[in-house]
Scaffold this motif. Structure first.
Motif, mmCIF file in Angstrom:
data_model
loop_
_atom_site.group_PDB
_atom_site.id
_atom_site.type_symbol
_atom_site.label_atom_id
_atom_site.label_comp_id
_atom_site.label_asym_id
_atom_site.label_seq_id
_atom_site.Cartn_x
_atom_site.Cartn_y
_atom_site.Cartn_z
ATOM 1 N N ASP A 1 21.007 -57.904 1.257
ATOM 2 C CA ASP A 1 21.403 -58.440 2.563
ATOM 3 C C ASP A 1 20.238 -58.761 3.488
ATOM 4 O O ASP A 1 20.392 -59.533 4.423
ATOM 5 N N GLN A 2 19.075 -58.129 3.256
ATOM 6 C CA GLN A 2 17.987 -58.215 4.225
ATOM 7 C C GLN A 2 16.731 -58.844 3.625
ATOM 8 O O GLN A 2 16.589 -58.949 2.412
ATOM 9 N N SER A 3 15.837 -59.240 4.497
ATOM 10 C CA SER A 3 14.543 -59.808 4.107
ATOM 11 C C SER A 3 13.571 -59.566 5.254
ATOM 12 O O SER A 3 13.947 -59.022 6.290
ATOM 13 N N VAL A 4 12.317 -59.978 5.061
ATOM 14 C CA VAL A 4 11.299 -59.786 6.102
ATOM 15 C C VAL A 4 10.621 -61.110 6.426
ATOM 16 O O VAL A 4 10.150 -61.813 5.536
ATOM 17 N N ASP A 5 10.609 -61.443 7.715
ATOM 18 C CA ASP A 5 9.807 -62.547 8.232
ATOM 19 C C ASP A 5 8.451 -61.947 8.589
ATOM 20 O O ASP A 5 8.369 -61.039 9.424
ATOM 21 N N LEU A 6 7.389 -62.427 7.950
ATOM 22 C CA LEU A 6 6.061 -61.846 8.153
ATOM 23 C C LEU A 6 5.439 -62.207 9.497
ATOM 24 O O LEU A 6 4.333 -61.762 9.796
ATOM 25 N N ASN A 7 6.132 -63.010 10.294
ATOM 26 C CA ASN A 7 5.726 -63.238 11.683
ATOM 27 C C ASN A 7 6.800 -62.642 12.583
ATOM 28 O O ASN A 7 7.936 -63.114 12.587
ATOM 29 N N GLY A 8 6.421 -61.598 13.311
ATOM 30 C CA GLY A 8 7.313 -61.073 14.346
ATOM 31 C C GLY A 8 7.037 -61.867 15.608
ATOM 32 O O GLY A 8 7.486 -62.994 15.768
ATOM 33 N N ARG A 9 6.203 -61.306 16.468
ATOM 34 C CA ARG A 9 5.758 -62.069 17.644
ATOM 35 C C ARG A 9 4.591 -62.981 17.274
ATOM 36 O O ARG A 9 4.228 -63.888 18.015
ATOM 37 N N GLY A 10 3.988 -62.696 16.146
ATOM 38 C CA GLY A 10 2.866 -63.447 15.588
ATOM 39 C C GLY A 10 2.659 -62.963 14.169
ATOM 40 O O GLY A 10 3.508 -62.237 13.631
ATOM 41 N N PRO A 11 1.549 -63.327 13.522
ATOM 42 C CA PRO A 11 1.355 -62.950 12.122
ATOM 43 C C PRO A 11 1.273 -61.439 11.933
ATOM 44 O O PRO A 11 0.666 -60.729 12.740
ATOM 45 N N GLY A 12 1.909 -60.959 10.863
ATOM 46 C CA GLY A 12 1.899 -59.539 10.552
ATOM 47 C C GLY A 12 1.750 -59.309 9.065
ATOM 48 O O GLY A 12 1.584 -60.249 8.281
ATOM 49 N N ALA A 13 1.804 -58.053 8.666
ATOM 50 C CA ALA A 13 1.672 -57.685 7.259
ATOM 51 C C ALA A 13 2.457 -56.415 6.990
ATOM 52 O O ALA A 13 2.591 -55.553 7.864
ATOM 53 N N VAL A 14 2.976 -56.311 5.760
ATOM 54 C CA VAL A 14 3.627 -55.091 5.302
ATOM 55 C C VAL A 14 2.951 -54.641 4.015
ATOM 56 O O VAL A 14 2.459 -55.459 3.242
ATOM 57 N N ALA A 15 2.915 -53.320 3.787
ATOM 58 C CA ALA A 15 2.267 -52.787 2.593
ATOM 59 C C ALA A 15 3.006 -51.552 2.114
ATOM 60 O O ALA A 15 3.624 -50.836 2.897
#
Length: 197
Positions: free
Chosen positions: A79-93
């Motif tokens: 059901d879910q996914s991640v947009d790697l830009n929240g307020r600007g560029p981001g990263a997940v690890a």
């Protein structure tokens, strides 16, 4: 533009190194939740998370990202996914257990937030802070109900008993970034010994 991209990758690398140092002192487990299903974001909405916060076993290691809830747009899996830009560029690890010298295959579904420009969303997949694969996705003609996910894949050889996999946006303008979902990591079977004939 290249200088800004280099800064995003450099900042992510530093944060990943710090994350790796922390992980070595903790119990590291198998790779988990590649579909970003936990915690649950509000239905038809999203949660913006900043560096230092977590998305289940994933840590936000730079900038900010959006955890997209069920129904907001099409997910590649679950059901879910991640947009790697929240307020600007981001990263997940995520840090997970590996066998030194073993080869692993990483597959993931890639799309882009079609809600705003630029049309071309860019980012990088990193292993232990090293850029393993640059990616891009053009959102022209895509919509929340037709995200147009494509599959990407790369392999790496583990150098230690724990490895950090990360996804970082290099889309430097605005809150509309690359979208990642359905991340899978599998250890490759060792090659059989060569025959004598």
């Amino acid at each position: 533009m290249l200088a800004v991209r280099a800064c995003v990758i450099a900042a992510t690398t530093v944060l990943l190194a710090a994350a790796g140092a922390t992980a070595s002192a903790q119990t590291v487990s198998r790779f988990d939740d590649g579909s970003f299903e936990n915690p649950r974001a509000a239905v038809n909405s999203f949660n913006t998370l900043t560096a230092g916060q977590t998305v289940g076993p994933w840590g936000v290691t730079a900038g900010s990202v959006d955890l997209i809830g069920a129904g907001f747009w099409q997910a590649a899996e679950g059901d879910q996914s991640v947009d790697l830009n929240g307020r600007g560029p981001g990263a997940v690890a995520q840090t997970f257990s590996t066998v030194p010298g073993a080869t692993y295959t990483v597959t993931y579904a890639l799309a882009g937030n079609p809600g705003g420009g630029p049309a071309l969303k860019t980012g990088s997949a990193l292993v232990d802070g090293q850029d393993f694969q640059d990616f891009s996705f053009n959102t022209t003609g895509k919509s929340f109900t037709n995200m147009g996910y494509v599959n990407r894949q790369f392999t790496f050889r583990a150098t230690g008993t724990a490895t950090v996999i990360a996804f970082a946006s290099t889309t430097t303008t605005g809150p509309y970034g690359p979208v990642v979902d359905d991340v899978r990591i599998e250890r490759c079977a060792p090659c059989p010994p060569c025959g004598n004939g």
